[in-house]
Design a protein around this motif. Structure first.
Motif, PDB file in Angstrom:
ATOM      1  N   GLY A  84       0.811  -1.202   0.000  1.00 11.59           N
ATOM      2  CA  GLY A  84       0.000   0.000   0.000  1.00 11.59           C
ATOM      3  C   GLY A  84       0.853   1.263   0.000  1.00 11.59           C
ATOM      4  N   GLU A  85       1.864   1.283   0.873  1.00 13.53           N
ATOM      5  CA  GLU A  85       2.771   2.431   0.902  1.00 13.53           C
ATOM      6  C   GLU A  85       3.480   2.598  -0.440  1.00 13.53           C
ATOM      7  OE1 GLU A  85       7.077   3.672   2.779  1.00 13.53           O
ATOM      8  OE2 GLU A  85       5.853   2.218   3.896  1.00 13.53           O
ATOM      9  N   ALA A  86       3.914   1.469  -1.008  1.00 14.14           N
ATOM     10  CA  ALA A  86       4.619   1.510  -2.287  1.00 14.14           C
ATOM     11  C   ALA A  86       3.730   2.055  -3.398  1.00 14.14           C
ATOM     12  CB  ALA A  86       5.117   0.112  -2.653  1.00 14.14           C
ATOM     13  N   LEU A  87       2.492   1.605  -3.458  1.00 14.13           N
ATOM     14  CA  LEU A  87       1.580   2.084  -4.498  1.00 14.13           C
ATOM     15  C   LEU A  87       1.275   3.568  -4.342  1.00 14.13           C
ATOM     16  CD1 LEU A  87      -1.022  -0.773  -5.076  1.00 14.13           C
ATOM     17  CD2 LEU A  87       0.678   0.111  -6.675  1.00 14.13           C
ATOM     18  N   GLY A  88       1.141   4.032  -3.116  1.00 17.06           N
ATOM     19  CA  GLY A  88       0.918   5.450  -2.896  1.00 17.06           C
ATOM     20  C   GLY A  88       2.085   6.284  -3.382  1.00 17.06           C
ATOM     21  N   SER A  89       3.305   5.856  -3.056  1.00 16.50           N
ATOM     22  CA  SER A  89       4.501   6.581  -3.495  1.00 16.50           C
ATOM     23  C   SER A  89       4.651   6.526  -5.008  1.00 16.50           C
ATOM     24  CB  SER A  89       5.747   5.987  -2.827  1.00 16.50           C
ATOM     25  OG  SER A  89       5.679   6.105  -1.423  1.00 16.50           O
ATOM     26  N   PHE A  90       4.350   5.356  -5.587  1.00 15.17           N
ATOM     27  CA  PHE A  90       4.432   5.216  -7.046  1.00 15.17           C
ATOM     28  C   PHE A  90       3.425   6.144  -7.720  1.00 15.17           C
ATOM     29  CE2 PHE A  90       3.075   3.271 -11.037  1.00 15.17           C
ATOM     30  CZ  PHE A  90       4.290   3.072 -11.677  1.00 15.17           C
ATOM     31  N   ALA A  91       2.209   6.205  -7.179  1.00 13.01           N
ATOM     32  CA  ALA A  91       1.179   7.068  -7.754  1.00 13.01           C
ATOM     33  C   ALA A  91       1.588   8.530  -7.695  1.00 13.01           C
ATOM     34  CB  ALA A  91      -0.148   6.856  -7.028  1.00 13.01           C
ATOM     35  N   ARG A  92       2.197   8.961  -6.570  1.00 12.03           N
ATOM     36  CA  ARG A  92       2.633  10.351  -6.464  1.00 12.03           C
ATOM     37  C   ARG A  92       3.676  10.674  -7.530  1.00 12.03           C
ATOM     38  NH1 ARG A  92       1.563   9.543  -0.940  1.00 12.03           N
ATOM     39  NH2 ARG A  92       3.570   8.543  -0.581  1.00 12.03           N
ATOM     40  N   ALA A  93       4.611   9.751  -7.734  1.00  9.06           N
ATOM     41  CA  ALA A  93       5.641   9.972  -8.756  1.00  9.06           C
ATOM     42  C   ALA A  93       5.019  10.026 -10.148  1.00  9.06           C
ATOM     43  CB  ALA A  93       6.689   8.862  -8.681  1.00  9.06           C
ATOM     44  N   ASP A 184      -6.650  12.256  -4.023  1.00 14.22           N
ATOM     45  CA  ASP A 184      -7.632  11.175  -3.910  1.00 14.22           C
ATOM     46  C   ASP A 184      -7.150   9.936  -4.661  1.00 14.22           C
ATOM     47  OD1 ASP A 184      -9.270  12.787  -2.407  1.00 14.22           O
ATOM     48  OD2 ASP A 184     -10.638  13.292  -4.053  1.00 14.22           O
ATOM     49  N   ARG A 185      -6.525  10.152  -5.795  1.00 10.64           N
ATOM     50  CA  ARG A 185      -6.036   9.019  -6.598  1.00 10.64           C
ATOM     51  C   ARG A 185      -4.877   8.317  -5.902  1.00 10.64           C
ATOM     52  NH1 ARG A 185      -6.557  12.955 -11.781  1.00 10.64           N
ATOM     53  NH2 ARG A 185      -8.831  12.941 -11.815  1.00 10.64           N
ATOM     54  N   VAL A 186      -4.044   9.099  -5.229  1.00 12.76           N
ATOM     55  CA  VAL A 186      -2.957   8.491  -4.458  1.00 12.76           C
ATOM     56  C   VAL A 186      -3.527   7.594  -3.365  1.00 12.76           C
ATOM     57  CG1 VAL A 186      -1.085   8.963  -2.827  1.00 12.76           C
ATOM     58  CG2 VAL A 186      -1.274  10.300  -4.940  1.00 12.76           C
ATOM     59  N   ARG A 187      -4.520   8.125  -2.622  1.00  9.65           N
ATOM     60  CA  ARG A 187      -5.134   7.321  -1.554  1.00  9.65           C
ATOM     61  C   ARG A 187      -5.838   6.096  -2.119  1.00  9.65           C
ATOM     62  NH1 ARG A 187      -5.902  12.560   0.644  1.00  9.65           N
ATOM     63  NH2 ARG A 187      -7.929  12.806  -0.393  1.00  9.65           N
ATOM     64  N   ALA A 188      -6.474   6.249  -3.278  1.00 12.17           N
ATOM     65  CA  ALA A 188      -7.139   5.111  -3.903  1.00 12.17           C
ATOM     66  C   ALA A 188      -6.129   4.010  -4.241  1.00 12.17           C
ATOM     67  CB  ALA A 188      -7.876   5.556  -5.162  1.00 12.17           C
ATOM     68  N   CYS A 189      -4.966   4.400  -4.760  1.00 10.76           N
ATOM     69  CA  CYS A 189      -3.930   3.409  -5.074  1.00 10.76           C
ATOM     70  C   CYS A 189      -3.440   2.707  -3.812  1.00 10.76           C
ATOM     71  CB  CYS A 189      -2.763   4.082  -5.804  1.00 10.76           C
ATOM     72  SG  CYS A 189      -3.080   4.448  -7.543  1.00 10.76           S
ATOM     73  N   GLU A 190      -3.293   3.461  -2.727  1.00  4.99           N
ATOM     74  CA  GLU A 190      -2.878   2.850  -1.464  1.00  4.99           C
ATOM     75  C   GLU A 190      -3.867   1.771  -1.023  1.00  4.99           C
ATOM     76  OE1 GLU A 190      -0.586   6.737   0.497  1.00  4.99           O
ATOM     77  OE2 GLU A 190      -2.660   6.259   1.058  1.00  4.99           O
ATOM     78  N   HIS A 191      -5.157   2.059  -1.170  1.00  3.69           N
ATOM     79  CA  HIS A 191      -6.187   1.123  -0.714  1.00  3.69           C
ATOM     80  C   HIS A 191      -6.366  -0.066  -1.657  1.00  3.69           C
ATOM     81  CE1 HIS A 191      -7.546   3.263   2.822  1.00  3.69           C
ATOM     82  NE2 HIS A 191      -7.560   4.392   2.133  1.00  3.69           N
ATOM     83  N   LEU A 192      -5.911   0.059  -2.900  1.00  6.93           N
ATOM     84  CA  LEU A 192      -6.011  -1.070  -3.821  1.00  6.93           C
ATOM     85  C   LEU A 192      -5.270  -2.293  -3.286  1.00  6.93           C
ATOM     86  CD1 LEU A 192      -5.489   0.507  -7.381  1.00  6.93           C
ATOM     87  CD2 LEU A 192      -7.616  -0.392  -6.407  1.00  6.93           C
TER      88      LEU A 192
END
Length: 375
Positions: A84-93, A184-192
């Protein structure tokens, strides 16, 4: 002033063409841009442009590649604690490419690395679909590395979902600027990462894969190859699996990743029969994905997997004995103790080479006799 060498003059001409093309695409967009106008901006002839690039699409891709590869990357030194943390960071980048307030439509498309007006034929669409599968695998391998105990489930379907969400965000930013909230999209990726997707790898064709040919052939790995995931030089002398895939068979990279034996390295080389346009499309997408991955995951997670493209891939294909490659190529070899001990080609080649029984019958017989003599 000293006269420029031929190579220096070619580099200067190419740089002038790229600078002029970028300005043309910013001002007029891809569809309205003209090669004649680009040549005029660069104070060159039309022929000089075509001597460096086969067409407007290749030139547009080269401009995007220069943008992506010219951006400095601060690489991560810490592995994320969770998927989850990784996806959030990836989405931000990834979301940093969204157009800025005040960008014109053509400027926004360049920031987005938009291919909406570029991928307009069946060949490009097929290649782009295969690239998307490879991208999902690479992101999945990175996400799987977050499991500290090495028991991570397959994450390919999760990676596909995240890339779909982010890709849709880019398309909306292009078609409907200002829609939605990036956070919101970053948080959505984290929750995926919390979704239960029953993700397994069990291709139905594996039981029917043609067996590999075993033996012991000399192995002379080509020097100086570059891993596109880390930017490091590759040493191919260690035991491992080498898989050569055409641009229409990139989905088979997972066969190599999942079938390789514990501790062995996997090198995937992607080749194409169309280096002028398919080659740059592949290079752009891989460079773009790798730049995001390297900001989130430390380079150590790629110790087992390397990726080569362009001329490096051709050199590696030649080294394993492939004299002719195209977009449908699928071949693999297994390296052991400095020799090629298994070869395979066709559907499932990497799986066949990785799982081949490479035990020398003479060695087996000697071992059996030795055990009997000791009893």
């Amino acid at each position: 002033m000293a006269r420029l060498t031929r190579v220096q003059q070619q580099a200067r001409t190419r740089s002038a063409v790229l600078a002029a093309a970028r300005q043309e695409f910013i001002e007029r967009g891809y569809a309205a841009a003209k090669i004649d106008q680009i040549a005029s901006r660069a104070q060159l002839t039309r022929g000089a442009v075509y001597s460096n690039f086969p067409g407007k699409r290749a030139l547009y891709l080269a401009v995007l590649i220069e943008m992506v590869e010219g951006t400095g990357i601060v690489e991560s030194s810490r592995r994320p604690e969770s998927a989850g943390e990784a996806l959030g960071s990836f989405a931000r980048a990834w979301l940093e490419r969204l157009p800025l307030t005040g960008d014109t439509a053509p400027e926004g498309r360049l920031r987005l690395r938009s291919l909406a007006e570029v991928v307009d034929d069946e060949q490009s669409r097929t290649v782009l679909a295969q690239i998307a599968r490879l991208e999902a695998l690479l992101l999945a391998v990175a996400l799987e590395s977050c499991a500290r105990d090495g028991s991570a489930p397959r994450r390919v379907r999760l990676a596909e979902l995240a890339l779909t969400l982010l890709g849709g965000s880019g398309l909306l930013a292009e078609m409907a600027p200002g829609f939605g909230d990036a956070f919101d999209r970053v948080r959505a990726c984290e929750h995926l990462a919390g979704l239960h997707l029953a993700d397994t790898w069990a291709p139905p064709y594996l039981p029917f894969v043609k067996p590999a040919r075993t033996g012991r052939d000399a192995w002379s790995p080509p020097p100086g190859l570059t891993d596109r995931l880390t930017g490091d030089r590759i040493d191919l002398r260690a035991d491992g699996l080498v898989s050569v895939l055409g641009a229409h068979r990139m989905e088979a990279a997972e066969d190599a990743v999942r079938s390789a034996r514990p501790g062995e390295r996997v090198t995937v080389a992607v080749v194409t029969g169309d280096p002028g346009e398919t080659g740059p499309l592949l290079r752009l997408r891989i460079a773009d994905l790798a730049s995001c991955l390297r900001r989130v995951f430390p380079g150590e997670i790629w110790r087992r997997l390397r990726l080569v493209i362009d001329d490096d891939a051709v050199a590696l294909a030649t080294a394993i004995g492939l004299s002719d490659t195209d977009d449908m190529t699928e071949a693999a070899v297994r390296i052991q103790d400095g020799a090629i001990v298994a070869r395979a080609d066709g559907r499932g080649a990497a799986h066949a080479a990785a799982t081949a029984d490479t035990t020398d019958p003479a060695d087996t017989a000697r071992s059996t006799r030795s055990r009997k003599a000791g009893t």
